[in-house]
Motif scaffolding. Structure first.
Motif, PDB file in Angstrom:
ATOM      1  N   UNK A  51     -45.894  94.049  13.010  1.00 41.33           N
ATOM      2  CA  UNK A  51     -46.462  93.407  11.831  1.00 41.33           C
ATOM      3  C   UNK A  51     -46.152  94.098  10.513  1.00 41.33           C
ATOM      4  N   UNK A  52     -45.443  95.213  10.531  1.00 41.28           N
ATOM      5  CA  UNK A  52     -45.065  95.886   9.287  1.00 41.28           C
ATOM      6  C   UNK A  52     -43.835  95.172   8.732  1.00 41.28           C
ATOM      7  N   UNK A  53     -43.899  94.718   7.474  1.00 40.84           N
ATOM      8  CA  UNK A  53     -42.766  93.984   6.904  1.00 40.84           C
ATOM      9  C   UNK A  53     -41.477  94.816   6.891  1.00 40.84           C
ATOM     10  N   UNK A  54     -40.355  94.149   7.096  1.00 38.37           N
ATOM     11  CA  UNK A  54     -39.052  94.805   7.096  1.00 38.37           C
ATOM     12  C   UNK A  54     -38.816  95.562   5.801  1.00 38.37           C
ATOM     13  N   UNK A  55     -39.260  95.020   4.676  1.00 38.59           N
ATOM     14  CA  UNK A  55     -39.053  95.699   3.389  1.00 38.59           C
ATOM     15  C   UNK A  55     -39.744  97.063   3.370  1.00 38.59           C
ATOM     16  N   UNK A  56     -40.881  97.184   4.032  1.00 37.70           N
ATOM     17  CA  UNK A  56     -41.598  98.463   4.082  1.00 37.70           C
ATOM     18  C   UNK A  56     -40.847  99.461   4.959  1.00 37.70           C
ATOM     19  N   UNK A  57     -40.415  99.029   6.153  1.00 38.06           N
ATOM     20  CA  UNK A  57     -39.698  99.947   7.033  1.00 38.06           C
ATOM     21  C   UNK A  57     -38.356 100.359   6.423  1.00 38.06           C
TER      22      UNK A  57
ATOM     23  N   UNK B 216     -37.762 100.584   3.227  1.00 40.62           N
ATOM     24  CA  UNK B 216     -38.119 101.506   2.150  1.00 40.62           C
ATOM     25  C   UNK B 216     -38.375 102.910   2.664  1.00 40.62           C
ATOM     26  N   UNK B 217     -39.051 103.007   3.811  1.00 42.29           N
ATOM     27  CA  UNK B 217     -39.316 104.316   4.412  1.00 42.29           C
ATOM     28  C   UNK B 217     -38.010 104.980   4.842  1.00 42.29           C
ATOM     29  N   UNK B 218     -37.134 104.221   5.493  1.00 43.45           N
ATOM     30  CA  UNK B 218     -35.849 104.783   5.918  1.00 43.45           C
ATOM     31  C   UNK B 218     -35.009 105.227   4.730  1.00 43.45           C
ATOM     32  N   UNK B 219     -35.001 104.440   3.661  1.00 40.66           N
ATOM     33  CA  UNK B 219     -34.241 104.805   2.456  1.00 40.66           C
ATOM     34  C   UNK B 219     -34.800 106.065   1.815  1.00 40.66           C
ATOM     35  N   UNK B 220     -36.134 106.173   1.728  1.00 40.42           N
ATOM     36  CA  UNK B 220     -36.755 107.360   1.135  1.00 40.42           C
ATOM     37  C   UNK B 220     -36.482 108.600   1.986  1.00 40.42           C
ATOM     38  N   UNK B 221     -36.534 108.436   3.304  1.00 46.77           N
ATOM     39  CA  UNK B 221     -36.251 109.554   4.199  1.00 46.77           C
ATOM     40  C   UNK B 221     -34.807 110.019   4.039  1.00 46.77           C
TER      41      UNK B 221
END
Length: 95
Positions: free
Chosen positions: A44-50, A52-57
Protein backbone atom coordinates in the motif's frame (compact mmCIF):
# COMPACT_ATOMS: atom_id res chain seq x y z
CA UNK A 1 24.37 -15.89 -10.88
CA UNK A 2 21.58 -13.62 -9.68
CA UNK A 3 20.30 -13.24 -6.17
CA UNK A 4 16.76 -14.47 -5.55
CA UNK A 5 14.55 -13.01 -2.85
CA UNK A 6 11.33 -14.45 -1.51
CA UNK A 7 8.37 -12.30 -2.56
CA UNK A 8 5.82 -11.77 0.20
CA UNK A 9 2.46 -10.13 -0.43
CA UNK A 10 0.86 -8.20 2.42
CA UNK A 11 -2.53 -8.27 0.73
CA UNK A 12 -3.71 -11.35 2.62
CA UNK A 13 -2.35 -9.93 5.86
CA UNK A 14 -4.11 -6.60 5.44
CA UNK A 15 -7.49 -8.16 4.62
CA UNK A 16 -7.05 -11.79 5.55
CA UNK A 17 -8.05 -14.28 8.17
CA UNK A 18 -5.95 -15.14 11.22
CA UNK A 19 -4.70 -18.23 9.31
CA UNK A 20 -3.56 -16.07 6.38
CA UNK A 21 -1.77 -13.73 8.78
CA UNK A 22 -0.03 -16.67 10.43
CA UNK A 23 1.11 -17.98 7.03
CA UNK A 24 2.61 -14.60 6.13
CA UNK A 25 4.40 -14.46 9.50
CA UNK A 26 5.81 -17.93 8.80
CA UNK A 27 6.92 -16.87 5.30
CA UNK A 28 8.67 -13.80 6.76
CA UNK A 29 10.37 -15.92 9.40
CA UNK A 30 11.60 -18.42 6.81
CA UNK A 31 12.87 -15.69 4.46
CA UNK A 32 14.75 -13.93 7.24
CA UNK A 33 16.28 -17.13 8.59
CA UNK A 34 17.40 -18.41 5.18
CA UNK A 35 18.28 -15.43 2.98
CA UNK A 36 18.03 -12.58 5.46
CA UNK A 37 16.03 -10.53 2.94
CA UNK A 38 12.64 -10.52 1.26
CA UNK A 39 10.74 -8.51 -1.34
CA UNK A 40 7.50 -7.08 0.06
CA UNK A 41 4.62 -6.36 -2.34
CA UNK A 42 1.01 -5.23 -1.96
CA UNK A 43 1.96 -3.09 1.05
CA UNK A 44 0.00 0.00 0.00
CA UNK A 45 2.97 2.40 -0.02
CA UNK A 46 2.79 4.49 -3.21
CA UNK A 47 5.51 3.90 -5.80
CA UNK A 48 6.46 7.59 -5.66
CA UNK A 49 7.31 7.21 -1.96
CA UNK A 50 9.44 4.08 -2.42
CA UNK A 51 11.23 5.64 -5.41
CA UNK A 52 11.87 8.77 -3.33
CA UNK A 53 13.42 6.68 -0.56
CA UNK A 54 15.65 4.81 -3.02
CA UNK A 55 16.74 8.07 -4.67
CA UNK A 56 17.55 9.68 -1.31
CA UNK A 57 19.48 6.60 -0.21
CA UNK A 58 21.50 6.53 -3.44
CA UNK A 59 22.22 10.26 -3.17
CA UNK A 60 23.46 9.84 0.42
CA UNK A 61 25.85 7.01 -0.44
CA UNK A 62 27.24 9.01 -3.37
CA UNK A 63 28.33 11.77 -0.96
CA UNK A 64 31.99 12.12 0.01
CA UNK A 65 32.98 9.99 3.00
CA UNK A 66 33.44 13.10 5.16
CA UNK A 67 29.82 14.14 4.57
CA UNK A 68 28.53 10.66 5.37
CA UNK A 69 30.57 10.57 8.59
CA UNK A 70 28.86 13.81 9.66
CA UNK A 71 25.62 11.81 9.74
CA UNK A 72 27.15 9.05 11.86
CA UNK A 73 25.55 8.42 15.25
CA UNK A 74 27.73 9.62 18.13
CA UNK A 75 26.23 7.02 20.46
CA UNK A 76 25.28 3.49 19.53
CA UNK A 77 21.57 2.89 19.02
CA UNK A 78 21.66 -0.57 17.51
CA UNK A 79 21.84 -0.48 13.73
CA UNK A 80 20.38 3.02 13.26
CA UNK A 81 22.19 5.68 11.26
CA UNK A 82 25.34 5.67 9.17
CA UNK A 83 28.30 3.67 10.45
CA UNK A 84 31.84 3.90 9.14
CA UNK A 85 32.73 0.23 9.02
CA UNK A 86 36.42 0.96 8.61
CA UNK A 87 36.62 1.65 12.36
CA UNK A 88 36.18 -0.95 15.07
CA UNK A 89 34.50 -0.32 18.45
CA UNK A 90 37.71 1.17 19.90
CA UNK A 91 38.03 3.62 17.00
CA UNK A 92 40.85 1.68 15.38
CA UNK A 93 41.00 1.25 11.63
CA UNK A 94 40.17 -2.29 10.59
CA UNK A 95 42.34 -4.01 8.02
Amino acid sequence: RGVTFTTISLDAYLRGSPQAKLRIAQDLDEALQTAGFFYLVDHGVPLSVTEGILNATSAFFELPEEDKRAAQQKEKFGDLGYADNSLDDAGMHCL
